[in-house]
Design an enzyme around this catalytic site. Sequence first.
Site, PDB file in Angstrom:
ATOM      1  CG  ASP A  28      -7.206 -24.779 -31.171  1.00 34.35           C
ATOM      2  OD1 ASP A  28      -8.238 -24.756 -31.885  1.00 34.35           O
ATOM      3  OD2 ASP A  28      -7.086 -25.532 -30.201  1.00 34.35           O
ATOM      4  CB  VAL A  94      -7.442 -34.692 -30.238  1.00 29.62           C
ATOM      5  CG1 VAL A  94      -6.526 -35.544 -31.109  1.00 29.62           C
ATOM      6  CG2 VAL A  94      -8.272 -33.750 -31.106  1.00 29.62           C
ATOM      7  CG  HIS A  98      -3.397 -31.576 -27.278  1.00 27.38           C
ATOM      8  ND1 HIS A  98      -4.160 -32.724 -27.179  1.00 27.38           N
ATOM      9  CD2 HIS A  98      -4.262 -30.544 -27.173  1.00 27.38           C
ATOM     10  CE1 HIS A  98      -5.440 -32.402 -27.039  1.00 27.38           C
ATOM     11  NE2 HIS A  98      -5.523 -31.068 -27.025  1.00 27.38           N
ATOM     12  CG  HIS A 100      -4.882 -26.330 -25.111  1.00 26.24           C
ATOM     13  ND1 HIS A 100      -5.738 -26.163 -26.176  1.00 26.24           N
ATOM     14  CD2 HIS A 100      -5.140 -27.571 -24.620  1.00 26.24           C
ATOM     15  CE1 HIS A 100      -6.473 -27.254 -26.319  1.00 26.24           C
ATOM     16  NE2 HIS A 100      -6.121 -28.129 -25.385  1.00 26.24           N
TER      17      HIS A 100
END
Length: 112
Positions: A28, A94, A98, A100
């Site tokens: 990230d 976004v 996804h 993390h």
Amino acid sequence: MTLFEKIAAREIPAQIVFEDEDVLAFHDIDPKAPVHVLVVPKRVIPRLAEATSDDQEILGKLLLATRIVADKLKLVDSGYRVVINNGRHAGESVPHLHAHVLGGRPLAWPPG
């Protein structure tokens, strides 16, 4: 194209940790822990709430990739957290599903 699609297409540079035909993992750019990697399916699913039974295989691959990333970055023994944000109030920024992978220090509970 989403930001993550552009990274997968190599239009935007990223520090890639893991990649296979279905999933891409990269550091990230605004880390919230010493280790903060995003694991992204290459096929766009806007968010977890929009996943269907047709996405079952890629969802499994996404979660297994978080373990691969944790292993590669030596987080397995000390521990790590996997987070999937869904929607504005959860911090989703976004519109491309996804996960993390966070670690490298003790993480507080509850988060945020």
